[in-house]
Design an enzyme around this catalytic site. Structure first.
Site, mmCIF file in Angstrom:
data_model
loop_
_atom_site.group_PDB
_atom_site.id
_atom_site.type_symbol
_atom_site.label_atom_id
_atom_site.label_comp_id
_atom_site.label_asym_id
_atom_site.label_seq_id
_atom_site.Cartn_x
_atom_site.Cartn_y
_atom_site.Cartn_z
ATOM 1 N N CYS B 80 0.853 -1.205 0.000
ATOM 2 C CA CYS B 80 0.000 0.000 0.000
ATOM 3 C C CYS B 80 0.879 1.242 0.000
ATOM 4 C CB CYS B 80 -0.898 0.021 1.222
ATOM 5 S SG CYS B 80 -1.874 -1.467 1.476
ATOM 6 N N CYS B 83 2.425 2.927 -3.313
ATOM 7 C CA CYS B 83 1.700 3.921 -4.115
ATOM 8 C C CYS B 83 1.314 5.131 -3.278
ATOM 9 C CB CYS B 83 0.429 3.323 -4.717
ATOM 10 S SG CYS B 83 0.716 2.022 -5.918
ATOM 11 N N CYS B 118 -8.304 -2.130 -4.413
ATOM 12 C CA CYS B 118 -6.861 -1.885 -4.568
ATOM 13 C C CYS B 118 -6.090 -3.200 -4.557
ATOM 14 C CB CYS B 118 -6.345 -1.006 -3.432
ATOM 15 S SG CYS B 118 -6.288 0.739 -3.829
ATOM 16 N N CYS B 181 -35.058 2.497 11.478
ATOM 17 C CA CYS B 181 -33.917 3.073 12.199
ATOM 18 C C CYS B 181 -34.334 4.312 12.989
ATOM 19 C CB CYS B 181 -32.817 3.457 11.215
ATOM 20 S SG CYS B 181 -32.334 2.146 10.082
ATOM 21 N N CYS B 184 -35.761 4.430 16.805
ATOM 22 C CA CYS B 184 -34.815 4.515 17.926
ATOM 23 C C CYS B 184 -33.946 5.767 17.800
ATOM 24 C CB CYS B 184 -33.907 3.285 17.962
ATOM 25 S SG CYS B 184 -34.704 1.782 18.560
ATOM 26 N N HIS B 185 -33.326 5.949 16.622
ATOM 27 C CA HIS B 185 -32.194 6.869 16.520
ATOM 28 C C HIS B 185 -32.580 8.299 16.168
ATOM 29 C CE1 HIS B 185 -29.512 3.594 17.295
ATOM 30 N NE2 HIS B 185 -30.019 2.877 16.324
ATOM 31 N N ARG B 222 -22.144 -3.773 13.041
ATOM 32 C CA ARG B 222 -23.073 -3.043 13.899
ATOM 33 C C ARG B 222 -24.464 -3.015 13.284
ATOM 34 N NH1 ARG B 222 -25.932 -2.172 16.860
ATOM 35 N NH2 ARG B 222 -26.110 -0.793 18.654
ATOM 36 N N CYS B 226 -28.036 -4.403 14.674
ATOM 37 C CA CYS B 226 -29.296 -3.648 14.740
ATOM 38 C C CYS B 226 -30.422 -4.458 14.093
ATOM 39 C CB CYS B 226 -29.165 -2.316 14.004
ATOM 40 S SG CYS B 226 -28.684 -0.926 15.047
#
Lengths: 109, 265
Positions: B80, B83, B118, B181, B184-185, B222, B226
């Site tokens: 990596c 480059c 890549c 979603c 709750c959020h 995650r 959920c």
């Protein structure tokens, strides 16, 4: 290969109390868990940690299955002479991970 | 109905017809009055663990990522670093702009997808398995170079359809509990869901170390968590639906700092 992180000063004054922090990557598998097929996951833990200051043990700890993964151990060491600090973790099969740090101690002011 | 009939009868302008009534209109402003990172909802101990650059256990993966960054693959192609040079300077801010549209793949990719692109394209290596320690380490390492920089993703042009799909996902009820979603959020932020305090669902800390996992994990892990929580069938790691949702979440979190590797409960 386990990966360890050590935080310790490279220089200290004689008599100075240094904070030392260690962190090591390890699953600390308890042996009490089962995988999705219901098979027991074998126990895999570190059992002992030791810090040696110029070959002399200054801190040791015995680890048990209740210790969380990636154990973080912090303690204090009083700087006395220049030399090396060795950090040694031993697992249940006596596999040893060893990290060494050089310490330069200046005379007390 | 009359409106639909009028549109359907208008052959001169067929592009106006939209047969996906569930897609919401694009919104120009963030849905929440105050943006709060997930950090805000953690206990003082967890916050202290994230703030301590040494004790933060996510840094174990960042260290590993640094090794991988400079290790050339066995194919004889460059590492990596061959480059991208020094990650600390060349990769600063890069993770803050993902997911983004990739022209050669003609799709929106997240950071993990770009790393694997890549590997395949420039290193002629096999892609890393999603959620493997190596991919987590590389994405945590690249993410860490943007730590503290504001999130900013492009949602216009070729990324617009993915953004719209991600937004639709966010507001779609799913699972046996039939929750979206936002229930709750957005609607219940700061209130307790059993032992957990509901956050705004901001995604700037991932890959993050979750104490519950005793490991670092990707945002998709995650999201799967959920999905299972509302008793919905989770999608696979790296699924298109999650990448679209990730784009929407990152847009929603724009301006908040990247916190990789964050520490969460």
């Amino acid at each position: 290969m386990l990966k360890a992180r050590i935080s310790v000063p490279a220089r200290a004054r004689q008599g100075e109390i240094m904070a030392v922090k260690t962190l090591i990557s390890h699953p600390m598998e308890t042996g009490f868990r089962r995988n999705s097929l219901g098979q027991a996951i074998p126990r895999d833990i570190l059992t002992r940690f030791e810090c040696r200051y110029n070959e002399k043990p200054v801190f040791t700890a015995t680890l048990h299955p209740a210790v969380a993964a990636n154990p973080f151990i912090a303690f204090h060491v009083r700087a006395q002479d220049s030399g090396k600090l060795e950090f040694i973790w031993t697992d249940q099969d006596d596999q040893v991970t060893r990290v060494t740090r050089e310490l330069t101690v200046d005379p007390a002011a | 109905m009359i409106f639909c009939a009028l549109l359907a009868g208008c052959d001169k302008n067929p592009t106006v017809i939209d047969d996906s009534p569930s897609a919401p209109a694009p919104v120009a402003t963030a849905p929440l009055p105050e943006m709060l990172s997930g950090y805000h909802f953690q206990s003082a101990d967890t916050q202290a663990l994230q703030d301590d650059q040494f004790a933060n256990p996510g840094m174990l993966w960042v260290d590993r990522g640094e090794e991988l960054w400079t290790t050339a693959p066995q194919t004889g192609k460059p590492a990596c670093a061959g480059c991208h040079n020094d990650a600390a300077t060349d990769m600063a801010g890069v993770a803050a702009h993902f997911p983004k549209y990739n022209k050669s793949l003609d799709t929106v990719v997240n950071l993990e997808g770009q790393i694997n692109h890549c590997r395949v394209e420039h290193q002629q290596s096999s892609p890393l398995v999603y959620e493997s320690d190596d991919l987590l380490a590389l994405s945590a390492y690249v993410g860490y170079q943007s730590n503290g920089l504001p999130i900013e993703v492009a949602i216009d042009g070729p990324a617009a359809p993915a953004f719209a799909a991600g937004q639709a996902y966010f507001y779609t009820r799913r699972g046996q509990l039939n929750l979206a979603c936002n229930h709750c959020h957005e609607d219940n932020v700061g209130r307790m869901l059993r032992g957990d305090k509901l956050s705004q669902g901001q995604a700037g800390g991932y890959p993050a170390y979750r104490l519950e996992w005793q490991s670092i994990g990707s945002l998709h892990r995650r999201l799967r968590f959920c999905n299972v929580g509302v008793r919905a069938e989770p999608f696979a790691f790296g699924a298109t639906q999650y990448i679209e949702l990730e784009l929407y979440l990152k847009w929603r979190a724009q301006g908040l700092p990247v916190e990789t590797p964050a520490v969460r409960r």
